[in-house]
Enzyme design. Structure first.
Site, PDB file in Angstrom:
ATOM      1  N   ASN A   1     -10.749   4.743   1.349  1.00 17.16           N
ATOM      2  CA  ASN A   1      -9.722   4.648   0.335  1.00 17.16           C
ATOM      3  C   ASN A   1      -9.917   5.769  -0.687  1.00 17.16           C
ATOM      4  O   ASN A   1     -10.728   6.706  -0.809  1.00 17.16           O
ATOM      5  CB  ASN A   1      -9.839   3.377  -0.267  1.00 17.16           C
ATOM      6  CG  ASN A   1      -8.737   2.179   0.136  1.00 17.16           C
ATOM      7  OD1 ASN A   1      -7.567   2.331   0.398  1.00 17.16           O
ATOM      8  ND2 ASN A   1      -9.302   1.088   0.533  1.00 17.16           N
TER       9      ASN A   1
ATOM     10  N   GLU B   1       0.878  -1.293   0.016  1.00 15.19           N
ATOM     11  CA  GLU B   1      -0.073   0.171  -0.087  1.00 15.19           C
ATOM     12  C   GLU B   1       0.896   1.471   0.084  1.00 15.19           C
ATOM     13  O   GLU B   1       2.098   1.065   0.189  1.00 15.19           O
ATOM     14  CB  GLU B   1      -0.983  -0.003   1.350  1.00 15.19           C
ATOM     15  CG  GLU B   1      -2.292  -0.434   0.987  1.00 15.19           C
ATOM     16  CD  GLU B   1      -3.079   0.803   0.152  1.00 15.19           C
ATOM     17  OE1 GLU B   1      -2.618   1.587  -0.347  1.00 15.19           O
ATOM     18  OE2 GLU B   1      -4.259   0.368   0.096  1.00 15.19           O
TER      19      GLU B   1
ATOM     20  N   ASP C   1     -10.084   0.809  -4.298  1.00 10.30           N
ATOM     21  CA  ASP C   1      -8.839   0.965  -3.266  1.00 10.30           C
ATOM     22  C   ASP C   1      -8.089   2.203  -3.482  1.00 10.30           C
ATOM     23  O   ASP C   1      -8.991   3.374  -3.565  1.00 10.30           O
ATOM     24  CB  ASP C   1      -8.052  -0.220  -3.424  1.00 10.30           C
ATOM     25  CG  ASP C   1      -7.224  -0.483  -2.117  1.00 10.30           C
ATOM     26  OD1 ASP C   1      -6.707   0.310  -1.855  1.00 10.30           O
ATOM     27  OD2 ASP C   1      -7.649  -1.583  -1.530  1.00 10.30           O
TER      28      ASP C   1
END
Length: 290
Positions: free
Chosen positions: A147, A17, A198
């Protein structure tokens, strides 16, 4: 895997991430949240370095040539680039052991939007915060998986998603500080192959590039919310894109292997991938601190 797309390094992140790029040092950074690791990739000599962290972290913002800011499960920490030492800048939900940091991005004004969530994605356990020059305030509560935090190039519009609801929100902002000036509205709800939104980033023209978790792709949406391009990525759980290079003409994408049974893993799940961007990107702004 095509020649235009390559795996950046021979690593597999459990939960990759927060990719970002420092144009001054020509370096990409990203995290493996669950393994408490920060990765540093220097394009000048194609070297990869892994930094072990004392806590889970998910996002990084450049402050200046000597300092970075890490968004961690305990809040914001300043990291010294020369030795990796950490010092607390501002606690965020540090007393809540059930939540952690997740998505974040710096607004063009130098303010920081920061999203928290439950360790097990507990329903509505997260929030989105706004940090600006020492002051922290809550923007949105009751978010399950925050997100897709990103902003239009001029800072007048902000976006964020609740991945659990499979929807991206849009809100008008004060360009001077990145604070909302009206209520958010639902912006995008239709995603190809049932991909869940995301991480996301905007390009120089205000298009939004969203990692579609579960769909093995990044989707490009115009400022009106229409899907105009998809980019296939050889990983099932694509987590976040970032524009890379001093001219912002390449894109780096992280992914995750967490939760995938061995019989469905592709061998590249959790990888970090690099390819030529289909459009002119933009470099993210520095975080302003007191």
């Amino acid at each position: 895997m095509s020649e235009a797309l390559r795996r950046l390094a021979d690593i597999s992140c459990l939960l990759g991430e927060g990719p970002t790029y420092d144009r001054y040092s020509d370096t990409a950074w990203w995290f493996d949240i669950l393994n408490k690791q920060l990765f540093e990739y220097r394009f000048g000599d194609d070297s990869l370095k892994k930094h072990e962290l004392p806590f889970a972290a998910s996002a990084l913002a450049r402050i200046d040539e000597k300092r970075q800011c890490l968004f961690t499960e305990q809040g914001l920490y300043i990291r010294q680039c020369d030795d990796g030492s950490l010092s607390l800048l501002h606690a965020i939900e540090a007393e809540n052991k059930h939540t952690r940091s997740n998505d974040a991005r710096v607004h063009p004004s130098g303010a920081f939007w920061l999203g928290t969530m439950g360790w097990n994605a507990e329903k509505e356990a997260g929030s989105i915060y706004h940090y600006n020059r020492g002051e922290l305030q809550t923007l949105f509560k009751g978010v399950t998986i925050p997100n897709a935090i990103c902003f239009s190039p001029d800072g007048s519009v902000g976006y964020y998603a609740d991945t659990a609801l499979q929807q991206v929100m849009r809100v008008n902002l004060d360009v001077a500080n990145g604070l909302p000036i009206d209520e958010p509205e639902i912006f995008i709800t239709d995603f190809p192959e049932n991909g869940a939104p995301d991480g996301a980033v905007t390009d120089a023209y205000g298009n939004i590039w969203i990692a579609l978790w579960g769909a093995s792709m990044v989707g490009g949406y115009d400022p009106q919310g229409h899907l105009f391009q998809t980019i296939s990525v050889p990983a099932q759980q694509v987590s976040c894109p970032a524009f890379i290079g001093t001219d912002a003409r390449r894109m780096l994408v992280t992914s995750a292997a967490v939760g995938l049974e061995e019989d469905v893993q592709t061998g590249t799940d959790g990888g970090v991938f690099l390819f030529d961007a289909p459009i002119q990107g933009k470099i993210e702004p520095d975080l302003v601190v007191l």
